[in-house]
Scaffold this motif. Structure first.
Motif, PDB file in Angstrom:
ATOM      1  N   GLY A 243       0.823  -1.200   0.000  1.00 49.53           N
ATOM      2  CA  GLY A 243       0.000   0.000   0.000  1.00 49.53           C
ATOM      3  C   GLY A 243       0.854   1.244   0.000  1.00 49.53           C
ATOM      4  O   GLY A 243       2.013   1.220  -0.415  1.00 49.53           O
ATOM      5  N   GLY A 244       0.279   2.336   0.492  1.00 48.91           N
ATOM      6  CA  GLY A 244       0.989   3.605   0.527  1.00 48.91           C
ATOM      7  C   GLY A 244       1.201   4.085   1.949  1.00 48.91           C
ATOM      8  O   GLY A 244       1.137   3.310   2.907  1.00 48.91           O
ATOM      9  N   THR A 245       1.452   5.368   2.075  1.00 49.01           N
ATOM     10  CA  THR A 245       1.671   5.992   3.372  1.00 49.01           C
ATOM     11  C   THR A 245       0.323   6.281   4.038  1.00 49.01           C
ATOM     12  O   THR A 245      -0.597   6.799   3.403  1.00 49.01           O
ATOM     13  N   HIS A 246       0.219   5.937   5.320  1.00 47.21           N
ATOM     14  CA  HIS A 246      -1.031   6.124   6.054  1.00 47.21           C
ATOM     15  C   HIS A 246      -1.314   7.609   6.259  1.00 47.21           C
ATOM     16  O   HIS A 246      -0.452   8.368   6.702  1.00 47.21           O
ATOM     17  N   VAL A 247      -2.538   8.026   5.926  1.00 47.44           N
ATOM     18  CA  VAL A 247      -2.948   9.406   6.144  1.00 47.44           C
ATOM     19  C   VAL A 247      -4.254   9.443   6.924  1.00 47.44           C
ATOM     20  O   VAL A 247      -5.025   8.487   6.929  1.00 47.44           O
ATOM     21  N   ASN A 248      -4.470  10.558   7.607  1.00 47.41           N
ATOM     22  CA  ASN A 248      -5.746  10.844   8.254  1.00 47.41           C
ATOM     23  C   ASN A 248      -6.197  12.209   7.764  1.00 47.41           C
ATOM     24  O   ASN A 248      -5.502  12.848   6.976  1.00 47.41           O
ATOM     25  N   ILE A 249      -7.354  12.667   8.210  1.00 47.00           N
ATOM     26  CA  ILE A 249      -7.937  13.852   7.598  1.00 47.00           C
ATOM     27  C   ILE A 249      -8.525  14.829   8.604  1.00 47.00           C
ATOM     28  O   ILE A 249      -8.775  14.486   9.761  1.00 47.00           O
ATOM     29  N   SER A 250      -8.736  16.052   8.130  1.00 43.10           N
ATOM     30  CA  SER A 250      -9.713  16.941   8.741  1.00 43.10           C
ATOM     31  C   SER A 250     -10.901  16.943   7.791  1.00 43.10           C
ATOM     32  O   SER A 250     -10.739  16.713   6.586  1.00 43.10           O
ATOM     33  N   GLY A 251     -12.092  17.162   8.317  1.00 42.75           N
ATOM     34  CA  GLY A 251     -13.254  17.068   7.446  1.00 42.75           C
ATOM     35  C   GLY A 251     -14.436  17.879   7.925  1.00 42.75           C
ATOM     36  O   GLY A 251     -14.416  18.468   9.007  1.00 42.75           O
ATOM     37  N   VAL A 252     -15.462  17.886   7.102  1.00 42.33           N
ATOM     38  CA  VAL A 252     -16.671  18.651   7.382  1.00 42.33           C
ATOM     39  C   VAL A 252     -17.883  17.776   7.089  1.00 42.33           C
ATOM     40  O   VAL A 252     -17.844  16.922   6.193  1.00 42.33           O
ATOM     41  N   ALA A 253     -18.952  17.969   7.857  1.00 39.79           N
ATOM     42  CA  ALA A 253     -20.204  17.257   7.633  1.00 39.79           C
ATOM     43  C   ALA A 253     -21.361  18.205   7.895  1.00 39.79           C
ATOM     44  O   ALA A 253     -21.265  19.105   8.730  1.00 39.79           O
ATOM     45  N   MET A 254     -22.458  18.004   7.170  1.00 35.81           N
ATOM     46  CA  MET A 254     -23.663  18.789   7.409  1.00 35.81           C
ATOM     47  C   MET A 254     -24.508  18.096   8.471  1.00 35.81           C
ATOM     48  O   MET A 254     -24.688  16.882   8.424  1.00 35.81           O
ATOM     49  N   THR A 255     -25.001  18.861   9.421  1.00 34.10           N
ATOM     50  CA  THR A 255     -25.805  18.272  10.492  1.00 34.10           C
ATOM     51  C   THR A 255     -27.171  17.854   9.961  1.00 34.10           C
ATOM     52  O   THR A 255     -27.655  18.366   8.947  1.00 34.10           O
ATOM     53  N   LYS A 256     -27.797  16.946  10.679  1.00 34.88           N
ATOM     54  CA  LYS A 256     -29.124  16.475  10.290  1.00 34.88           C
ATOM     55  C   LYS A 256     -30.147  17.596  10.381  1.00 34.88           C
ATOM     56  O   LYS A 256     -31.067  17.688   9.565  1.00 34.88           O
ATOM     57  N   ALA A 257     -29.991  18.497  11.360  1.00 37.96           N
ATOM     58  CA  ALA A 257     -30.950  19.586  11.556  1.00 37.96           C
ATOM     59  C   ALA A 257     -30.746  20.711  10.541  1.00 37.96           C
ATOM     60  O   ALA A 257     -31.709  21.244   9.990  1.00 37.96           O
ATOM     61  N   ALA A 258     -29.515  21.147  10.332  1.00 36.14           N
ATOM     62  CA  ALA A 258     -29.099  22.178   9.363  1.00 36.14           C
ATOM     63  C   ALA A 258     -30.186  23.188   8.991  1.00 36.14           C
ATOM     64  O   ALA A 258     -30.790  23.084   7.923  1.00 36.14           O
ATOM     65  N   PRO A 259     -30.443  24.193   9.836  1.00 27.13           N
ATOM     66  CA  PRO A 259     -31.478  25.177   9.509  1.00 27.13           C
ATOM     67  C   PRO A 259     -31.144  26.055   8.313  1.00 27.13           C
ATOM     68  O   PRO A 259     -32.041  26.650   7.723  1.00 27.13           O
ATOM     69  N   ASN A 260     -29.862  26.146   7.952  1.00 28.68           N
ATOM     70  CA  ASN A 260     -29.445  26.966   6.805  1.00 28.68           C
ATOM     71  C   ASN A 260     -28.753  26.082   5.776  1.00 28.68           C
ATOM     72  O   ASN A 260     -27.597  26.302   5.416  1.00 28.68           O
ATOM     73  N   ARG A 261     -29.467  25.089   5.285  1.00 34.48           N
ATOM     74  CA  ARG A 261     -28.852  24.053   4.466  1.00 34.48           C
ATOM     75  C   ARG A 261     -28.204  24.611   3.201  1.00 34.48           C
ATOM     76  O   ARG A 261     -27.102  24.209   2.833  1.00 34.48           O
ATOM     77  N   GLU A 262     -28.877  25.539   2.523  1.00 32.97           N
ATOM     78  CA  GLU A 262     -28.333  26.067   1.272  1.00 32.97           C
ATOM     79  C   GLU A 262     -27.010  26.779   1.511  1.00 32.97           C
ATOM     80  O   GLU A 262     -26.045  26.593   0.758  1.00 32.97           O
ATOM     81  N   ASN A 263     -26.957  27.587   2.569  1.00 30.93           N
ATOM     82  CA  ASN A 263     -25.717  28.291   2.883  1.00 30.93           C
ATOM     83  C   ASN A 263     -24.629  27.318   3.335  1.00 30.93           C
ATOM     84  O   ASN A 263     -23.452  27.506   3.050  1.00 30.93           O
ATOM     85  N   ALA A 264     -25.049  26.283   4.060  1.00 26.07           N
ATOM     86  CA  ALA A 264     -24.090  25.280   4.522  1.00 26.07           C
ATOM     87  C   ALA A 264     -23.450  24.566   3.338  1.00 26.07           C
ATOM     88  O   ALA A 264     -22.238  24.321   3.326  1.00 26.07           O
ATOM     89  N   LEU A 265     -24.252  24.246   2.334  1.00 25.78           N
ATOM     90  CA  LEU A 265     -23.709  23.582   1.147  1.00 25.78           C
ATOM     91  C   LEU A 265     -22.748  24.515   0.412  1.00 25.78           C
ATOM     92  O   LEU A 265     -21.686  24.087  -0.054  1.00 25.78           O
ATOM     93  N   LYS A 266     -23.086  25.797   0.344  1.00 28.21           N
ATOM     94  CA  LYS A 266     -22.175  26.753  -0.293  1.00 28.21           C
ATOM     95  C   LYS A 266     -20.826  26.771   0.427  1.00 28.21           C
ATOM     96  O   LYS A 266     -19.772  26.845  -0.213  1.00 28.21           O
TER      97      LYS A 266
END
Length: 333
Positions: A243-266
């Motif tokens: 295989g290759g070199t092991h990596v980990n990440i920083s990341g983002v997720a949208m919450t289930k509630a997301a009151p401002n979904r359109e802006n969150a997606l932007k």
């Protein structure tokens, strides 16, 4: 404008009717997000409200339920991203932009989270006592030639658990347990401290090599005391044998509630753009994920590597078995 969120009431008061807002819960530090927030607001006119959280992010979202003001969560490490998904507090996001900008191994197969930057789990090696050609694979760290020469932080820390999970993915349980036993027998001292402390131990002659994340090299180089430690070691990129070199990440997720979904997606799409990727990765000496986006010059100076191509959600599924094996061999004992 970024409004610091130790006061949760700030976000709670945010109304879904305010179409030009997006609310974040973040494990990441303010200094890492500020340049991104400023750039996003300047480009879109959308105000960003951030609550910085030390622990218990998933529990807070579960308690808030559908009334949660949070639109997005920012965090590091696949274990935290998968924990949010497993807690049922995220939602799937469909976006051609995100699919194009985030390679498959760095996003949830069900599109609940998307990676933003990566960091490699590498070997710091003494410039004086270790020839770089001696360290080529993770498997090699169990070789008796390293007896009494390796330092590392606790085996149960998320960074090391993820590495063991990757070893499980490549080799299965029996070989991984044997590898852990060999690695433990090569330790110069009981696992302790953080990744920077291991580099200090190399500098002081207590050990010759250590496991660590790449970005700590950048952090040490900018510190007047720790730069001496950093300059005593080379950054080496071992790979798995198949295989290759092991990596980990920083990341983002949208919450289930997301009151401002359109802006969150932007904002999610903005965060994977070349402009944002360079800002975000440079702030913490990490590697940008978007194809064709270059890392900071300091980061590039450490050399190139081939990342392991396993989807990180597969490693998250092996985390429990990895932790069990670490405890079975009494790695920290």
């Amino acid at each position: 404008m970024l409004r610091l969120g130790t006061a949760l009431a700030l976000l709670t008061a945010a109304s879904p009717a305010l179409a030009q807002e997006v609310n974040l819960y973040s494990y990441r530090q303010p200094e890492l997000l500020q340049p991104l927030v400023d750039a996003f607001t300047e480009e879109t006119g959308i105000t960003v409200n951030v609550a910085y959280i030390d622990k218990g992010l998933e529990e807070r979202l579960v308690a808030e339920g559908d009334r949660s003001p949070a639109d997005l969560i920012f965090t590091v490490d696949i274990s935290r991203l998968s924990a949010a998904v497993n807690a049922g507090v995220t939602q799937a996001v469909e976006s051609d932009v995100l699919m194009e900008n985030v390679p498959a191994q760095y996003r949830d197969p069900d599109n609940h989270w998307f990676g933003l930057t990566t960091r490699a789990r590498i070997v710091y090696a003494s410039k004086d006592r270790v020839d770089p050609s001696e360290v080529t694979t993770y498997e090699d760290l169990a070789d008796p030639k390293w007896e009494g020469r390796i330092c590392t932080r606790s085996g149960t820390h998320d960074y090391n658990v993820a590495l063991v999970a990757a070893m499980l993915h490549h080799h299965g349980e029996e070989e991984t347990k044997t590898w852990l036993e060999g690695l433990k027998s090569n330790l110069a001292q009981k696992p302790q401290g953080n990744d920077r402390a291991q580099v200090k131990s190399i500098w002081s002659g207590e050990c010759d090599i250590s496991l660590g994340n790449t970005y700590y090299m950048g952090k040490m180089l900018e510190d007047s005391e720790q730069s001496e430690w950093a300059n005593a070691v080379n950054v080496l990129f071992p790979e798995f044998e198949e295989g290759g070199t092991h990596v980990n990440i920083s990341g983002v997720a949208m919450t289930k509630a997301a009151p401002n979904r359109e802006n969150a997606l932007k904002m999610m799409e903005f965060l994977t753009s070349p402009e944002a990727q360079k800002l975000y990765a440079s702030a913490n000496y990490e590697y940008p994920i978007a194809p064709g986006t270059e890392a900071d010059d300091v980061v590039n100076s450490w050399g190139s590597f081939t990342p392991d191509d396993v989807n990180l959600m597969e490693l998250a599924g092996l985390r429990g078995d990895a932790l069990r094996l670490i405890e079975e061999v009494d790695f920290d004992g």
